[in-house]
Design a protein around this motif. Structure first.
Motif, PDB file in Angstrom:
ATOM      1  N   ALA A 122      17.393  11.278  24.998  1.00 19.67           N
ATOM      2  CA  ALA A 122      17.546   9.749  25.392  1.00 19.67           C
ATOM      3  C   ALA A 122      18.745   9.648  26.215  1.00 19.67           C
ATOM      4  O   ALA A 122      19.079   8.466  26.364  1.00 19.67           O
ATOM      5  CB  ALA A 122      17.380   8.788  24.235  1.00 19.67           C
ATOM      6  N   TRP A 330      27.524   2.521  26.404  1.00 17.73           N
ATOM      7  CA  TRP A 330      26.788   2.394  25.044  1.00 17.73           C
ATOM      8  C   TRP A 330      27.655   1.642  24.176  1.00 17.73           C
ATOM      9  O   TRP A 330      27.152   0.916  23.292  1.00 17.73           O
ATOM     10  CB  TRP A 330      26.756   3.975  24.252  1.00 17.73           C
ATOM     11  CG  TRP A 330      25.507   4.575  24.509  1.00 17.73           C
ATOM     12  CD1 TRP A 330      25.324   5.803  25.131  1.00 17.73           C
ATOM     13  CD2 TRP A 330      24.223   4.066  23.957  1.00 17.73           C
ATOM     14  NE1 TRP A 330      24.128   6.041  25.236  1.00 17.73           N
ATOM     15  CE2 TRP A 330      23.178   5.074  24.561  1.00 17.73           C
ATOM     16  CE3 TRP A 330      23.765   2.963  23.245  1.00 17.73           C
ATOM     17  CZ2 TRP A 330      21.814   4.960  24.112  1.00 17.73           C
ATOM     18  CZ3 TRP A 330      22.181   3.038  22.964  1.00 17.73           C
ATOM     19  CH2 TRP A 330      21.606   3.861  23.718  1.00 17.73           C
ATOM     20  N   THR A 334      24.060  -3.956  24.455  1.00 16.33           N
ATOM     21  CA  THR A 334      22.989  -4.461  23.743  1.00 16.33           C
ATOM     22  C   THR A 334      21.790  -3.747  23.495  1.00 16.33           C
ATOM     23  O   THR A 334      22.214  -2.484  23.387  1.00 16.33           O
ATOM     24  CB  THR A 334      22.546  -6.100  23.985  1.00 16.33           C
ATOM     25  OG1 THR A 334      22.346  -5.858  25.241  1.00 16.33           O
ATOM     26  CG2 THR A 334      23.812  -6.769  24.118  1.00 16.33           C
ATOM     27  N   TYR A 335      20.578  -4.257  23.546  1.00 15.07           N
ATOM     28  CA  TYR A 335      19.344  -3.565  23.222  1.00 15.07           C
ATOM     29  C   TYR A 335      19.327  -2.577  24.568  1.00 15.07           C
ATOM     30  O   TYR A 335      19.661  -2.955  25.694  1.00 15.07           O
ATOM     31  CB  TYR A 335      18.310  -4.332  23.297  1.00 15.07           C
ATOM     32  CG  TYR A 335      18.249  -5.428  22.040  1.00 15.07           C
ATOM     33  CD1 TYR A 335      18.185  -4.462  20.821  1.00 15.07           C
ATOM     34  CD2 TYR A 335      18.384  -6.537  22.152  1.00 15.07           C
ATOM     35  CE1 TYR A 335      18.198  -5.429  19.750  1.00 15.07           C
ATOM     36  CE2 TYR A 335      18.506  -7.329  20.948  1.00 15.07           C
ATOM     37  CZ  TYR A 335      18.272  -6.705  19.750  1.00 15.07           C
ATOM     38  OH  TYR A 335      18.611  -7.509  18.721  1.00 15.07           O
ATOM     39  N   PRO A 337      16.283  -0.046  25.764  1.00 13.34           N
ATOM     40  CA  PRO A 337      15.050   0.701  25.573  1.00 13.34           C
ATOM     41  C   PRO A 337      14.950   1.892  26.499  1.00 13.34           C
ATOM     42  O   PRO A 337      16.032   1.985  27.759  1.00 13.34           O
ATOM     43  CB  PRO A 337      13.990  -0.355  25.818  1.00 13.34           C
ATOM     44  CG  PRO A 337      14.630  -1.400  26.521  1.00 13.34           C
ATOM     45  CD  PRO A 337      16.065  -1.589  26.345  1.00 13.34           C
ATOM     46  N   PHE A 338      14.460   2.834  26.209  1.00 17.60           N
ATOM     47  CA  PHE A 338      14.599   4.280  26.764  1.00 17.60           C
ATOM     48  C   PHE A 338      14.427   4.398  28.237  1.00 17.60           C
ATOM     49  O   PHE A 338      15.624   4.533  28.817  1.00 17.60           O
ATOM     50  CB  PHE A 338      13.771   5.195  26.247  1.00 17.60           C
ATOM     51  CG  PHE A 338      13.631   6.472  27.040  1.00 17.60           C
ATOM     52  CD1 PHE A 338      14.871   7.145  26.954  1.00 17.60           C
ATOM     53  CD2 PHE A 338      12.682   6.794  27.864  1.00 17.60           C
ATOM     54  CE1 PHE A 338      15.047   8.547  27.742  1.00 17.60           C
ATOM     55  CE2 PHE A 338      12.911   8.258  28.457  1.00 17.60           C
ATOM     56  CZ  PHE A 338      13.922   8.867  28.506  1.00 17.60           C
ATOM     57  N   PRO A 339      13.464   4.067  29.030  1.00 20.41           N
ATOM     58  CA  PRO A 339      13.785   4.588  30.472  1.00 20.41           C
ATOM     59  C   PRO A 339      15.003   3.791  31.180  1.00 20.41           C
ATOM     60  O   PRO A 339      15.137   4.337  32.392  1.00 20.41           O
ATOM     61  CB  PRO A 339      12.348   4.627  31.010  1.00 20.41           C
ATOM     62  CG  PRO A 339      11.618   4.096  30.098  1.00 20.41           C
ATOM     63  CD  PRO A 339      12.207   3.403  28.893  1.00 20.41           C
ATOM     64  N   THR A 347      27.839  -6.443  25.217  1.00 16.54           N
ATOM     65  CA  THR A 347      28.555  -7.389  24.217  1.00 16.54           C
ATOM     66  C   THR A 347      29.761  -6.740  23.530  1.00 16.54           C
ATOM     67  O   THR A 347      30.062  -5.453  23.729  1.00 16.54           O
ATOM     68  CB  THR A 347      27.586  -7.356  22.819  1.00 16.54           C
ATOM     69  OG1 THR A 347      28.150  -7.805  21.919  1.00 16.54           O
ATOM     70  CG2 THR A 347      27.072  -6.002  22.458  1.00 16.54           C
ATOM     71  N   ILE A 349      30.604  -6.777  20.483  1.00 16.79           N
ATOM     72  CA  ILE A 349      30.524  -6.951  19.021  1.00 16.79           C
ATOM     73  C   ILE A 349      30.890  -5.355  18.593  1.00 16.79           C
ATOM     74  O   ILE A 349      31.688  -5.150  17.533  1.00 16.79           O
ATOM     75  CB  ILE A 349      29.241  -7.322  18.523  1.00 16.79           C
ATOM     76  CG1 ILE A 349      29.030  -7.200  17.082  1.00 16.79           C
ATOM     77  CG2 ILE A 349      28.112  -6.416  19.219  1.00 16.79           C
ATOM     78  CD1 ILE A 349      27.616  -7.750  16.655  1.00 16.79           C
ATOM     79  N   SER A 530      24.398   4.391  14.198  1.00 12.23           N
ATOM     80  CA  SER A 530      24.725   3.493  15.247  1.00 12.23           C
ATOM     81  C   SER A 530      25.482   4.248  16.268  1.00 12.23           C
ATOM     82  O   SER A 530      26.333   4.744  16.218  1.00 12.23           O
ATOM     83  CB  SER A 530      25.503   2.279  15.041  1.00 12.23           C
ATOM     84  OG  SER A 530      25.886   1.664  16.083  1.00 12.23           O
ATOM     85  N   ARG A 531      24.532   4.538  17.417  1.00 10.61           N
ATOM     86  CA  ARG A 531      25.068   5.148  18.741  1.00 10.61           C
ATOM     87  C   ARG A 531      26.262   4.526  19.159  1.00 10.61           C
ATOM     88  O   ARG A 531      27.259   5.069  19.757  1.00 10.61           O
ATOM     89  CB  ARG A 531      24.038   5.514  19.645  1.00 10.61           C
ATOM     90  CG  ARG A 531      24.189   6.606  20.911  1.00 10.61           C
ATOM     91  CD  ARG A 531      23.085   6.702  21.852  1.00 10.61           C
ATOM     92  NE  ARG A 531      22.196   7.677  21.146  1.00 10.61           N
ATOM     93  CZ  ARG A 531      22.254   9.040  21.081  1.00 10.61           C
ATOM     94  NH1 ARG A 531      23.380   9.522  21.468  1.00 10.61           N
ATOM     95  NH2 ARG A 531      21.190   9.990  20.705  1.00 10.61           N
ATOM     96  N   ARG A 532      26.080   3.088  19.168  1.00 13.69           N
ATOM     97  CA  ARG A 532      27.169   2.080  19.875  1.00 13.69           C
ATOM     98  C   ARG A 532      28.424   2.591  19.002  1.00 13.69           C
ATOM     99  O   ARG A 532      29.431   2.346  19.640  1.00 13.69           O
ATOM    100  CB  ARG A 532      26.568   0.888  19.854  1.00 13.69           C
ATOM    101  CG  ARG A 532      25.320   0.823  20.748  1.00 13.69           C
ATOM    102  CD  ARG A 532      24.416  -0.541  20.245  1.00 13.69           C
ATOM    103  NE  ARG A 532      23.272  -0.702  21.218  1.00 13.69           N
ATOM    104  CZ  ARG A 532      22.205   0.143  20.997  1.00 13.69           C
ATOM    105  NH1 ARG A 532      22.014   0.853  20.085  1.00 13.69           N
ATOM    106  NH2 ARG A 532      21.260  -0.211  21.835  1.00 13.69           N
TER     107      ARG A 532
END
Lengths: 567, 387
Positions: A122, A330, A334-335, A337-339, A347, A349, A530-532
């Motif tokens: 991903a 990353w 925020t969100y 999604p894959f592609p 953000t 945060i 969490s990847r972030r």
């Protein structure tokens, strides 16, 4: 008084390298031979080794360690050779040096995590080609991570090894007497019609390689025994031997420690074997190369060297760029999604969460790094001064000291650190002291090598002037040498701090897991949900040593700089 | 003069006690919510009792167990590095077996009575093993599954459907190694729900015969499942938290967790997609209570007890239950609380990714603790070394 201090420092220097490593090895050898009175094992036997040999995949594990270590060292050596060949005595060399120096101080764990980010199905590269080119609406099922051959481990090890080797080679090539001689020889070769790359390969490399052999072997030993990279990127069934040692040590069944100790001893053998194989390869390559060199072909290997050099540099730059962009993205995402190539929003945060959580680990890292680096720099300076005063090895330190210096780098950390941990638990030394000692053992060689370069370049005539004016050796050292060496001292200090920051196993084991640093937290979070957050931790891990180097660059501009005084 | 000496003595004794007031709480550190909650606990205990709670974040709780064991082996009986440990199941069984836990301290906690231990047997039973006052209950959890509604309309609702889902979508489901808590829990869920398994045997101590009766159908199922897993079942995540990240990558379509509240919290933190939906399996959800123990060689037992009593207070338990904080179910019997106290536990707003209220169909109690080791060993024997 000063001369006594110098003499003591010399012995202290050797003792501080040998004693912890030696004590660690002895302390890991005893349980490996099933002598562990604390759990009721009072008799020496080879039971632990025979149990180890019954592990189905033990040979596979050892082979994996050998393969990843040798391949990574090979790639890094060939990369160093080819890059130097095409850039020696060109403007490109300085550019390459500036580019790769920051990579040197990136902790191994951070490099592995960052590589994991882009090799992941991903990851950013996969998103770039999806869905248009690849047709993927979900990440591909095939993954480059955790491959059974350890290729991703090899790449990560090579990324870290290449800058180290290259900079070691450059520091050797910077020695004035050597640089002079080599430059003249290259000139001769060039006038005889050899292409620059072939001239480098035929004239410089045969002189250079023996001088960087120890660092190369250190890279090899380190690569075979590294824990954090195969832990993050490597396969699991079986893992590399070093990872297996760590997992067995952490097993809830305390008797597994006997097997782990045996495996740690086996690892010394595996690393030794890797070194032997490398020396054999070296011999074979030298023989082969010698015959080709004598054919007199003016552009022998020239084309290959430049192809490899540009490929290596290109790949490295591309990887670094990809890693950096994807980590930064990353860390603010925020969100996502894959592609999608970019996240749906940004953000702060993740940075806010992490910076609060990281303040204590960052403080701990500093509390370890500062004293360790300051002592290492001080001790190295005293030892170098002692050598220069006693006229022993004024130019390069004697072989014996050099070998001692590489001792902690040549003995697998998984072996002696476990012994050291056991030993310090046994004598009740707490956690901070063993951690400081373990860090010191790793920091000292780098600090010493970095300072030795500056000492070699120092114009000895200043000291003669000092003595001529009636100054004592102490005054010459304190008032003449140190101010002039302020910049390299700051760099050595920054390097020491960076090396200390990056230590994973030497923090985790002797610290009994109670001392969290940015690096140990980052490895823990890299396995988390969490990847972030992991991106933020990894970036912090990369930025911290760079701050040290920025200070090392800036401070000498402020102090001991005539231009700054005139303000 | 005497006054001065008195002041000095006071100062010294203050310094000594102040020094003794740092508690090393060894607890799994893989969840940001739990970590933040423990940071909050630290601020409270510092303010109320002057006790600093240092959360030692473990990747694996067994690390701390083996640490205490090693300390005991090395003869360190009164200045251990672990003061509090978050455990249950086999880690508790191991510590109890080796005599590593401080004994008979739980009933003296004032707040322990609020768990109504006489009525709720699971407050004093840990995976079928009596706690004997060696550990205090802290929270409750049950296994939930979650799926990505972007890729799936209907999630698999039982073990058989899970297998056929994984066969239809190879590589989109994973479970962690059985050395991980969630990994072994997945095996237990299968053992408790697959047909052809005499489920009642799982509640008695394991023996060779019942192990065979259980593992035969279990491995038959896993043999079929493994080639369809993430990485074709050749590489297993070492830690449960990895699953959440893989799910966020959209690499997994179905995943599972032992903390239902973690899922909507992760969605709010952007760590899971908005299309995440939580549900419970129709054939039952594995559930258990988790505990806190004090190692026998802790040098700060009194302070540790104070901290545990605080953790059991309605205030601390209510905060832990809040979904934004952690979402861990309370062990207190809310009917025993005063009105003001029970208002602390009042409901929260629904979240689309959260498990619906009363979402669990059937709660399955944990098998006897002896099954954990037995199932794990059988798994490794069958599927080889994974480290």
């Amino acid at each position: 008084m000063f001369s006594t201090a110098l003499l003591v420092s010399r012995w202290l220097f050797i003792a501080l390298l040998i004693v912890p490593v030696g004590a660690g090895i002895v302390a890991v050898l005893l349980p490996a031979l099933s002598y562990f009175p604390a759990i009721g094992e009072h008799h020496f036997s080879l039971a632990a080794f025979s149990r180890l040999m019954q592990v189905d995949s033990i040979v596979h594990m050892a082979m994996l360690s050998l393969f990843t270590g040798l391949m990574a060292t090979f790639i890094a050596t060939v990369g160093t050779l080819s890059i130097l060949a095409i850039s020696y005595h060109t403007a490109m060399l300085g550019w390459v040096q500036r580019l790769l120096s920051p990579v040197l101080v990136i902790p191994h764990a951070a490099a592995a995590i960052a590589l994991g980010f882009i090799l992941s199905p991903a990851g950013w590269p996969a998103r770039l080609v999806s869905p248009e080119l690849s047709g993927w609406i979900a990440p591909p099922v095939v993954s480059l991570l955790h491959d059974e051959l350890g290729l991703s481990v090899t790449i990560a090890l090579a990324i870290k090894a290449l800058p180290f080797m290259l900079l070691m080679a450059l520091s050797v090539l910077a020695q004035p007497h050597l640089a002079d001689r080599l430059q003249k020889q290259v000139c001769v070769a060039r006038t005889m019609g050899y292409t620059p790359a072939t001239a480098f390969l035929s004239v410089v490399w045969p002189v250079l390689y023996p001088l960087i052999r120890l660092p190369v072997l250190a890279v090899l030993a380190f690569a075979t025994a590294n824990v954090e990279i195969p832990l993050i990127l490597g396969p699991g069934s079986p893992p590399t031997l070093a990872v297996a040692v760590l997992q067995w040590f952490n097993n809830v069944d305390i008797f597994m420690r006997l097997q782990a100790s045996a495996a740690a001893c086996l690892h010394i053998g595996v690393t030794g074997l890797a070194i032997i194989i490398w020396l054999l390869i070296e011999k074979g390559a030298a023989a082969l190369f010698h015959r080709r060199r004598c054919t007199g072909a003016r552009n022998f290997a020239s084309w290959w060297l430049s192809v490899i050099a540009y490929f290596t540099l290109g790949t490295l730059i591309l990887l670094m760029l990809c890693m950096l962009i994807s980590l930064v993205t990353w860390s603010f995402a925020t969100y996502w999604p894959f592609p999608d190539t970019f996240p749906l929003g940004i953000t702060l945060i993740h940075w806010q969460t992490s910076l609060t959580a990281l303040s204590q680990p960052a403080l701990n890292a500093l509390l370890i790094a500062l004293p360790v680096s300051v002592i290492a720099v001080g001790l190295s300076l005293l030892v170098l001064e002692q050598e220069q005063i006693s006229h022993r090895a004024t130019v390069s330190p004697g072989l014996k000291k050099e070998a001692v210096l590489f001792l902690p780098l040549l003995v697998p950390g998984v072996a002696f650190l476990f012994g050291l941990t056991w030993f310090s638990q046994f004598i009740g030394a707490g956690v901070w002291l063993p951690v400081l000692v373990s860090h010191f053992v790793y920091v000292l060689p780098y600090v010493f090598l970095s300072l030795a370069v500056a000492y070699r370049r120092f114009d000895i005539r200043y000291t003669y002037v000092g003595y001529g004016l009636g100054a004592s050796p102490y005054d010459v050292f304190w008032k003449v040498k140190l101010p002039q060496l302020f910049a390299p001292i700051m760099v050595a200090l920054a390097l020491g701090i960076a090396i200390s920051f990056s230590q994973y196993l030497p923090t985790l084991l002797p610290g009994a897991g109670t001392i969290a640093t940015v690096t140990t937290e980052s490895v823990a979070v890299s396995a988390g949900g969490s990847r972030r957050l992991s991106a933020v931790y990894t970036l912090v891990q990369m930025i911290m040593p760079l701050i040290g180097f920025a200070l090392a660059w800036w401070l000498p501009l402020r102090f001991f700089n005539p231009a700054a005084w005139s303000d | 003069m005497i006054k001065r000496i008195n002041t000095l003595i006071l100062l010294i004794s203050w310094a000594v006690t102040a020094h003794a007031q740092t508690i090393n709480f060894h607890a799994w550190g893989g969840s940001p919510q739990v970590n933040r909650y423990l940071q909050w606990v630290n601020t409270q205990t510092e303010a109320e009792f002057g006790i600093t709670v240092n959360h030692v974040k473990l990747a694996d709780t067994s690390d701390a167990v083996s640490r205490v064991l090693a300390e005991k082996a090395a003869g360190n009986h009164d200045r251990g590095s672990v003061d509090l440990i978050w455990i249950n199941g086999e880690n508790f069984a191991a510590m109890k077996r080796h005599g590593l836990l401080h004994q008979n301290w739980v009933s003296s906690l004032t707040n322990f009575a609020l768990t109504n231990p006489d009525k709720n047997r699971n407050m004093t039973m840990d995976f079928g093993i009596p706690t004997d006052g060696q550990e205090a209950p802290w929270g409750k959890a049950a296994m939930v599954f979650y799926y990505n509604a972007r890729y799936l309309d209907v999630p698999p609702k039982n073990a058989a459907e899970l297998l056929s889902f994984s066969q239809q979508h190879p590589g989109r489901f994973a479970y962690p190694l059985p050395t991980d808590y969630l990994g072994i829990s997945f095996l237990k869920y299968l053992a408790l729900t697959l047909p052809d398994i005499p489920h009642e045997r799982l509640y008695a101590p394991v023996d060779a015969h019942s192990l065979r009766r259980v593992t035969m159908p279990l491995f038959e199922y896993l043999d079929a499942l493994h080639p369809t897993l993430w990485h074709e079942g050749k590489f297993f995540a070492r830690q449960a938290s990895r699953l959440q990240r893989l799910f966020d990558d959209n690499a997994l379509f179905v995943s599972f967790s032992f903390t239902a509240a973690e899922i909507p919290a992760a969605v709010s933190r952007f760590d899971l997609p908005t299309s995440t939906r939580t549900y419970a399996m129709a054939d039952g959800s594995l559930s258990n209570v988790h505990f806190i123990g004090i190692p026998y060689n802790s040098g700060h037992k009194d302070a540790a007890r104070k901290v545990v009593n605080f953790l059991l207070s309605p205030r601390a338990q209510a905060r832990k239950k809040q979904r934004q904080v952690w979402g861990d179910d309370t062990v207190l019997d809310v009917s025993l609380l005063s009105d003001a106290q029970s208002r602390l536990f009042a409901g929260e707003q629904a979240h689309p990714a959260a498990l619906p209220v009363n979402g669990h169909n059937q709660l399955l109690a944990e098998p006897h603790a002896s099954w954990t080791d037995a199932l794990r060993e059988a798994w490794f024997t069958r599927y080889g070394d994974h480290l």
